[in-house]
Design an enzyme around this catalytic site. Structure first.
Site, PDB file in Angstrom:
ATOM      1  N   LYS A  11       0.867  -1.185   0.000  1.00  0.00           N
ATOM      2  CA  LYS A  11       0.000   0.000   0.000  1.00  0.00           C
ATOM      3  C   LYS A  11       0.898   1.227   0.000  1.00  0.00           C
ATOM      4  CE  LYS A  11      -1.996   2.957   2.411  1.00  0.00           C
ATOM      5  NZ  LYS A  11      -1.899   4.239   1.687  1.00  0.00           N
TER       6      LYS A  11
ATOM      7  N   GLY B  71       6.751   4.622   8.309  1.00  0.00           N
ATOM      8  CA  GLY B  71       5.928   5.823   8.399  1.00  0.00           C
ATOM      9  C   GLY B  71       6.064   6.427   9.778  1.00  0.00           C
ATOM     10  N   SER B  72       5.067   7.187  10.173  1.00  0.00           N
ATOM     11  CA  SER B  72       5.170   7.907  11.441  1.00  0.00           C
ATOM     12  C   SER B  72       5.010   6.957  12.630  1.00  0.00           C
ATOM     13  CB  SER B  72       4.090   8.985  11.497  1.00  0.00           C
ATOM     14  OG  SER B  72       2.825   8.375  11.420  1.00  0.00           O
ATOM     15  N   THR B  73       5.533   7.385  13.759  1.00  0.00           N
ATOM     16  CA  THR B  73       5.420   6.586  14.981  1.00  0.00           C
ATOM     17  C   THR B  73       3.946   6.420  15.370  1.00  0.00           C
ATOM     18  OG1 THR B  73       7.616   7.140  15.717  1.00  0.00           O
ATOM     19  CG2 THR B  73       6.045   6.594  17.443  1.00  0.00           C
TER      20      THR B  73
ATOM     21  N   GLY C  56       2.529   3.807  13.211  1.00  0.00           N
ATOM     22  CA  GLY C  56       3.199   2.544  13.569  1.00  0.00           C
ATOM     23  C   GLY C  56       2.523   1.905  14.777  1.00  0.00           C
TER      24      GLY C  56
ATOM     25  N   CYS D 258      13.479  10.444   7.416  1.00  0.00           N
ATOM     26  CA  CYS D 258      13.430   9.955   8.803  1.00  0.00           C
ATOM     27  C   CYS D 258      14.802  10.052   9.447  1.00  0.00           C
ATOM     28  CB  CYS D 258      12.944   8.518   8.822  1.00  0.00           C
ATOM     29  SG  CYS D 258      13.928   7.454   7.764  1.00  0.00           S
TER      30      CYS D 258
ATOM     31  N   GLU E 239       9.229  15.502  15.403  1.00  0.00           N
ATOM     32  CA  GLU E 239       9.771  15.387  14.057  1.00  0.00           C
ATOM     33  C   GLU E 239       9.077  16.419  13.169  1.00  0.00           C
ATOM     34  OE1 GLU E 239       8.627  11.800  11.996  1.00  0.00           O
ATOM     35  OE2 GLU E 239      10.693  11.510  11.338  1.00  0.00           O
TER      36      GLU E 239
HETATM   37  P1  NAD Z   1       2.268   8.143   7.786  1.00  0.00           P
HETATM   38  O1  NAD Z   1       2.511   7.369   9.024  1.00  0.00           O
HETATM   39  O2  NAD Z   1       1.246   9.211   7.816  1.00  0.00           O
HETATM   40  O3  NAD Z   1       1.821   7.161   6.595  1.00  0.00           O
HETATM   41  C1  NAD Z   1       2.584   6.030   6.257  1.00  0.00           C
HETATM   42  C2  NAD Z   1       1.667   5.024   5.569  1.00  0.00           C
HETATM   43  O4  NAD Z   1       0.661   4.620   6.506  1.00  0.00           O
HETATM   44  C3  NAD Z   1       0.932   5.586   4.353  1.00  0.00           C
HETATM   45  O5  NAD Z   1       0.852   4.590   3.358  1.00  0.00           O
HETATM   46  C4  NAD Z   1      -0.448   5.895   4.904  1.00  0.00           C
HETATM   47  O6  NAD Z   1      -1.468   5.848   3.941  1.00  0.00           O
HETATM   48  C5  NAD Z   1      -0.628   4.787   5.924  1.00  0.00           C
HETATM   49  N1  NAD Z   1      -1.595   5.137   6.964  1.00  0.00           N
HETATM   50  C6  NAD Z   1      -1.916   6.376   7.415  1.00  0.00           C
HETATM   51  N2  NAD Z   1      -2.875   6.293   8.349  1.00  0.00           N
HETATM   52  C7  NAD Z   1      -3.172   4.982   8.512  1.00  0.00           C
HETATM   53  C8  NAD Z   1      -4.073   4.262   9.344  1.00  0.00           C
HETATM   54  N3  NAD Z   1      -4.881   4.889  10.209  1.00  0.00           N
HETATM   55  N4  NAD Z   1      -4.093   2.922   9.248  1.00  0.00           N
HETATM   56  C9  NAD Z   1      -3.289   2.285   8.378  1.00  0.00           C
HETATM   57  N5  NAD Z   1      -2.431   2.895   7.557  1.00  0.00           N
HETATM   58  C10 NAD Z   1      -2.349   4.240   7.628  1.00  0.00           C
HETATM   59  O7  NAD Z   1       3.693   8.684   7.319  1.00  0.00           O
HETATM   60  P2  NAD Z   1       4.033   9.635   6.095  1.00  0.00           P
HETATM   61  O8  NAD Z   1       3.541  11.012   6.418  1.00  0.00           O
HETATM   62  O9  NAD Z   1       3.611   8.994   4.823  1.00  0.00           O
HETATM   63  O10 NAD Z   1       5.636   9.609   6.121  1.00  0.00           O
HETATM   64  C11 NAD Z   1       6.392  10.362   7.003  1.00  0.00           C
HETATM   65  C12 NAD Z   1       6.793   9.536   8.207  1.00  0.00           C
HETATM   66  O11 NAD Z   1       7.478   8.357   7.791  1.00  0.00           O
HETATM   67  C13 NAD Z   1       7.767  10.260   9.117  1.00  0.00           C
HETATM   68  O12 NAD Z   1       7.379  10.091  10.461  1.00  0.00           O
HETATM   69  C14 NAD Z   1       9.089   9.568   8.861  1.00  0.00           C
HETATM   70  O13 NAD Z   1      10.018   9.625   9.907  1.00  0.00           O
HETATM   71  C15 NAD Z   1       8.659   8.175   8.589  1.00  0.00           C
HETATM   72  N6  NAD Z   1       9.690   7.449   7.845  1.00  0.00           N
HETATM   73  C16 NAD Z   1      10.466   6.541   8.523  1.00  0.00           C
HETATM   74  C17 NAD Z   1      11.465   5.866   7.850  1.00  0.00           C
HETATM   75  C18 NAD Z   1      12.334   4.848   8.558  1.00  0.00           C
HETATM   76  O14 NAD Z   1      12.977   4.052   7.875  1.00  0.00           O
HETATM   77  N7  NAD Z   1      12.407   4.839   9.872  1.00  0.00           N
HETATM   78  C19 NAD Z   1      11.692   6.116   6.497  1.00  0.00           C
HETATM   79  C20 NAD Z   1      10.892   7.046   5.846  1.00  0.00           C
HETATM   80  C21 NAD Z   1       9.883   7.717   6.535  1.00  0.00           C
END
Ligand code: NAD
Length: 498
Positions: free
Chosen positions: A191, A244-246, A249, A302, A401
């Protein structure tokens, strides 16, 4: 290698037709509901496509297809070496299509075309190739037993892996997960972030050309709260791997508990300390690295070196050097190969960054560079490179962040003070230390609570090195051989002979 010039990239952008469908069972399909959502180009603020807004029904179809492919065994039971050949073929196809894939990242994310072409796409291809080359080098184990017993420890693919990824490096973040999961023999359902579906959809198409059986590689486009949550909660998905975001996560941990207790691997946020001691061996290199590691990709990284910890006695001089380099990052049209600072991914993220900048000023930090926004050719979500000094580690801009081109500089008195400040964070993704003193370097490497520590550099890019976080930066690692085992079950077999 000849790369397109500005005019050629512009023409490619004009001619480009966005994919609007999801990819399930080897075919491009509309969402079963027929619903779509809009993607935009953050540099022009214009709508680019209506893309399939998948929900639980589409996820269910993707799981059925992935499960049938897994049970069919064409991929899951294929000799690892043969799987490796197909992965390497896919890596080759990514390179053949590198300009097109870079264009997709540029149009969806707003990132500079040359950064997309030289970093995102090359590194994505390298990950696919590396896991393709690695998978037949792994061995299982036989343990010491009495003579009449053969006891083995083997690794088996888990089954169906749900891959949920962010928008900042759409293809690369996906490949760090897809490549080891596929190499291990699993089927995947990816996704992409709603903002950035194009490159992953193209990868799925290339996967069929490379020889992946239908159903092994599925892409479900759509919103997180619908398609993402449906993946998290599905009872026939065996493993979730998320970047993605904490905050999101943590939701995946809940989804697992509310459903079938699937394995969950998380790569989440960071607020990474980059410590510069007064005895730093090369101030120019350190300043260049400090600037590049916050302004590259508009700071939407990140692993960005977002907290600069600088020893008090060199504070002003060092920050000044970083600011001078920051001034050379100038917002420009992402399609122009000369551009070194692109647009922020969307209006929400743009507003979020600006509200952090306002908060920094309110809380008493001092702006030494930027703090403002701009437009390019009359449009776009652009934030100028921004540096705050006189930041305390308890200020919001030092704790949260920002995910934008905003550096916060905090001073410290000695190495103990630096390590205390560095570790005073809910995150623990990456860290850096610049010093001539090997004892200080060793102490920092040992005591910093981070998954990656760089000494006299700030880098964590080599595919052979694990990349993951301590604390709320995640669970498990991407990259390296360690990532393959995440996508396998360990089986003990005890065979008693006559
Ligand atoms: P996000 O957490 O908003 O979204 C990430 C993914 O999760 C997207 O595909 C989104 O559609 C999905 N998502 C959002 N809400 C959801 C829900 N309620 N249920 C299930 N899935 C859901 O993150 P973002 O804004 O796309 O990316 C930025 C974040 O990603 C930052 O916090 C960054 O630090 C992190 N990141 C971490 C790494 C790493 O390797 N540690 C790498 C890149 C980005």
């Amino acid at each position: 290698m000849t790369l397109p010039d500005y005019a050629a990239w512009q023409k490619m952008a004009t001619d480009f037709r966005h994919q609007t469908k999801a990819f399930i069972g080897g075919e491009f399909v509309d969402a079963l509901s027929g619903k779509t959502y809009e993607t935009i180009n953050p540099a022009t603020e214009k709508m680019t496509a209506h893309v399939a807004a998948c929900d639980g029904h589409d996820v269910d179809a993707a799981v059925k297809s992935a499960r049938a492919a897994f049970n069919g065994g064409h991929w899951s039971r294929m000799a690892p070496r043969d799987r490796g050949v197909i992965l390497q073929k896919l890596a080759g196809l990514v390179i053949e299509n590198a300009d097109l894939l870079a264009l997709m990242e540029c149009l969806n994310v707003g990132k500079p075309i040359m950064e997309a072409r030289m970093a995102d796409i090359n590194l994505a291809a390298a990950a696919l190739k590396w896991y393709g080359e690695a998978i037949d080098k792994l061995t299982d184990e036989i343990i010491a037993t009495p003579d009449n017993v053969r006891a083995s420890i083997t690794h088996e693919p888990m089954g169906v892996v749900g891959v949920v990824v962010p928008w900042n490096f759409p293809l690369l973040m996906a490949c760090w997960k897809i490549a080891p999961a596929l190499a291990a023999g699993n089927s995947v359902i990816v996704k992409p972030s709603e903002q950035t579906p194009q490159s992953i959809l193209k990868l799925a198409e290339l996967a069929i050309l490379a020889g992946f059986p239908e159903g092994v590689f599925n892409v479900v486009t759509g919103h997180g709260a619908e398609a993402g949550a449906a993946i998290g909660l599905h009872n026939d998905i065996d493993c979730l791997t998320f970047t993605g975001s904490t905050a999101i996560g943590k939701k995946f941990l809940e989804y697992s508990g509310q459903s079938n207790m699937k394995a969950v691997w998380l790569e989440c946020g960071g607020k990474n300390p980059n410590i510069v001691m007064a005895d730093c061996p090369d101030m120019d290199k350190a300043a260049m690295s400090a600037a590049n590691n916050i302004f590259f990709n508009q700071g939407e990284i990140c692993a960005a070196a977002s907290r600069l910890l600088v020893e008090e006695k060199i504070r002003d001089e060092f920050i000044e050097r970083v600011a001078e380099i920051g001034k050379t990052r100038v917002p420009g049209d992402p399609l122009d190969p000369k551009t070194n600072l692109g647009a922020i991914v969307d209006c929400n993220q743009f507003n979020k960054i600006n509200s952090y900048i306002e908060k920094g000023v309110e809380e008493g930090a001092e702006l030494v560079l930027g703090g403002d926004t701009t437009k390019v050719n009359g449009s776009g979500y652009y934030v100028n490179p921004t540096i705050f000094k006189n930041v305390r580690n308890d200020m919001t801009i030092a704790r949260e962040e920002i995910f934008g081109p905003v550096l916060v500089a905090i001073s410290f008195t000695d190495i103990d003070d630096a390590i205390r400040i560095a570790n005073d964070s809910p995150y623990g993704l990456t860290a850096g230390i610049w010093t001539r003193d090997i004892n200080v370097a060793h102490k920092a490497a040992r005591d910093l609570q981070a998954g990656s520590v760089s000494i006299n550099s700030y880098s964590s890019i080599d595919i052979a090195l694990p990349f993951g976080g301590y604390k709320q930066s995640g669970i498990g690692v991407d990259k390296s051989l360690h990532a393959i085992r995440k996508y396998t079950n360990i089986k003990s077999t005890w065979l008693e002979l006559d």
